[in-house]
Design an enzyme around this catalytic site. Sequence first.
Site, PDB file in Angstrom:
ATOM      1  N   LYS A   1      -8.036 -37.070  28.266  1.00 12.17           N
ATOM      2  CA  LYS A   1      -7.566 -36.423  29.498  1.00 12.17           C
ATOM      3  C   LYS A   1      -8.685 -35.576  30.119  1.00 12.17           C
ATOM      4  CE  LYS A   1      -3.926 -33.521  29.240  1.00 12.17           C
ATOM      5  NZ  LYS A   1      -4.256 -32.185  29.802  1.00 12.17           N
TER       6      LYS A   1
ATOM      7  N   ARG B 124     -12.709 -35.144  34.634  1.00 10.46           N
ATOM      8  CA  ARG B 124     -14.104 -34.885  35.031  1.00 10.46           C
ATOM      9  C   ARG B 124     -14.757 -36.143  35.587  1.00 10.46           C
ATOM     10  NH1 ARG B 124     -12.300 -31.348  31.350  1.00 10.46           N
ATOM     11  NH2 ARG B 124     -13.309 -29.324  31.034  1.00 10.46           N
TER      12      ARG B 124
ATOM     13  N   GLY C 244      -2.792 -27.942  34.586  1.00 12.63           N
ATOM     14  CA  GLY C 244      -3.651 -26.767  34.673  1.00 12.63           C
ATOM     15  C   GLY C 244      -5.112 -27.154  34.826  1.00 12.63           C
TER      16      GLY C 244
ATOM     17  N   SER D 202     -12.335 -20.414  27.308  1.00 15.51           N
ATOM     18  CA  SER D 202     -11.643 -21.418  28.112  1.00 15.51           C
ATOM     19  C   SER D 202     -12.624 -22.390  28.754  1.00 15.51           C
ATOM     20  CB  SER D 202     -10.814 -20.730  29.203  1.00 15.51           C
ATOM     21  OG  SER D 202     -10.416 -21.699  30.166  1.00 15.51           O
TER      22      SER D 202
ATOM     23  N   GLN E 155     -11.733 -24.574  30.804  1.00 19.30           N
ATOM     24  CA  GLN E 155     -11.337 -24.718  32.207  1.00 19.30           C
ATOM     25  C   GLN E 155     -12.050 -23.691  33.072  1.00 19.30           C
ATOM     26  OE1 GLN E 155      -7.063 -24.644  32.326  1.00 19.30           O
ATOM     27  NE2 GLN E 155      -6.871 -26.674  31.406  1.00 19.30           N
TER      28      GLN E 155
ATOM     29  N   ASP F 163      -5.128 -27.616  21.794  1.00 18.86           N
ATOM     30  CA  ASP F 163      -3.932 -28.351  22.221  1.00 18.86           C
ATOM     31  C   ASP F 163      -3.178 -28.959  21.038  1.00 18.86           C
ATOM     32  OD1 ASP F 163      -4.444 -27.777  24.866  1.00 18.86           O
ATOM     33  OD2 ASP F 163      -5.596 -29.606  25.195  1.00 18.86           O
TER      34      ASP F 163
ATOM     35  N   LYS G  45       0.002 -21.801  27.816  1.00 16.01           N
ATOM     36  CA  LYS G  45      -0.181 -23.247  28.010  1.00 16.01           C
ATOM     37  C   LYS G  45       1.009 -23.779  28.831  1.00 16.01           C
ATOM     38  CE  LYS G  45      -4.119 -23.637  26.000  1.00 16.01           C
ATOM     39  NZ  LYS G  45      -5.295 -23.976  26.798  1.00 16.01           N
TER      40      LYS G  45
ATOM     41  N   ARG H  61       3.668 -21.780  23.787  1.00 18.53           N
ATOM     42  CA  ARG H  61       3.768 -22.682  22.630  1.00 18.53           C
ATOM     43  C   ARG H  61       4.030 -21.958  21.314  1.00 18.53           C
ATOM     44  NH1 ARG H  61      -0.789 -27.164  24.527  1.00 18.53           N
ATOM     45  NH2 ARG H  61       0.673 -28.337  25.823  1.00 18.53           N
TER      46      ARG H  61
ATOM     47  N   ARG I 203       3.382 -31.748  24.926  1.00 16.05           N
ATOM     48  CA  ARG I 203       3.000 -31.694  23.508  1.00 16.05           C
ATOM     49  C   ARG I 203       4.130 -31.150  22.633  1.00 16.05           C
ATOM     50  NH1 ARG I 203      -2.044 -33.579  24.203  1.00 16.05           N
ATOM     51  NH2 ARG I 203      -3.260 -32.657  25.884  1.00 16.05           N
TER      52      ARG I 203
END
Length: 446
Positions: A29, A34, A102, A175, A177, A328, A355, A359, A404
């Site tokens: 993913k 990207r 996200g 992170s 991200q 994850d 998340k 979670r 997930r």
Amino acid sequence: MAHDADLPQPMTFHAAPALSGTAAIPGDKSISHRSLMLSALAVGESRVEGLLEGEDVLATAAAMRAMGADIQHDADGTWRINGVGVGGLMQPATALDMGNSGTSTRLLMGLASSHGITATFIGDASLSKRPMGRVIDPLSQMGAEFTASPGGRLPLTLRGLCPAVPIEYRLPVASAQVKSAILLAGLNAPGITRVIEPVPTRDHSERMLRGFGADLSVDLETDGTRIISLTGEAELSPQHIIVPGDPSSAAFPVVAALLVPGSQVTIANVGLNPTRAGLFDLLREMGGSIDIINARDVGGEPVGDLVVTASALTGVEPDPARAPSMIDEYPVAFIAAALASGRSIFRGLEELRVKESDRISTMAEGLRLIGARVEELEDGLIIDGTGGDLLPGGGPIATKLDHRIAMSFAIAGLVSKTGVEIDDMRPVATSFPGFLSLFRSLGGVA
Ligand code: S3P
């Protein structure tokens, strides 16, 4: 059976006999997102094979199209992208719908920030609860302006600045991200954009930016801090990308094969980038038999096939420092711990609370509901495992729009007395559209 996409799809997963066979998992993913973004910024045609065709990545494709990239999907599954060049993104005519993703949101906020465009980002109920302040802060320093919903959340509107201001930024949270959003913004800023990363996170952006021809270097300090420097106003050249299988998706058949007695499953084409493979190390430390065969390099990423044999697992107390390499995978790691012998203590995981769902609490509630012994901490969970005995089972598990969570409890169903009911399997389509058919092909019962 046909489903009405607007209605929840509850499903019950049952104890299974030994699993066997070879599992093919979907494309990674992170690399898929990207691939589309960087191809859309290159001048000329890039080709991408093995792209994950899940809802999250399709949201990225739609957004890149809305900002001017030409993206075609051939009948043989190859994606062809004609980019607009760094600096060439166009103003989208309507709000960019990020769905549940996200990664799409934060990385695209980075891209848009250094273009002279205004873009509005919207998302589903889960995404609209997630914090965007972590990217708004550095991107504001680079000159972008934001009007966000209370708490720095979606929906938000961003006004980019071109040329943007290159910055040096020390990541306050581990992170990938946030790191990637800054680097992507830096592509269209004059001078050097620098990200200081005290705790290493997945490095796909760095590898791929270099692969596309950007001038990017990484310096390693003695304490492990990484300093990533990117020269802006980059010219990216089109690439042919082969996306490896997603280790985060492989995690589900791997844990299933370890837990169901007598199983042996091969999972082909799994990305084994060390910044992503933490779960496999952890499961081995718990006593899991996971062998790597056919180790190879695919497009600059280490890849292998995993041969997984059912094993008796023992509880663990993993070092929080490894969290980014399996961030994850904690939900399914908690399921493994619930079947291990002895106590597992997971700490230092506050990031899990922001998340797709919280979670920590979602897993604690679900595990309790199916009879596992679990204690919720502010930053993690304590789990006392069954020592290999089946979990009692039950449900319905509230998945809270979190793919997930749904897949982790499907795996728990395989080792339950009465089955595990999931309230809604639809979220699985965000990252693993073929999950149910793979699950059944290995012998799983749903
Ligand atoms: C991702 C980074 C991680 C991860 C997410 C994908 C990425 O998020 O949880 O699923 O592709 O960069 P954070 O950077 O917020 O930890």
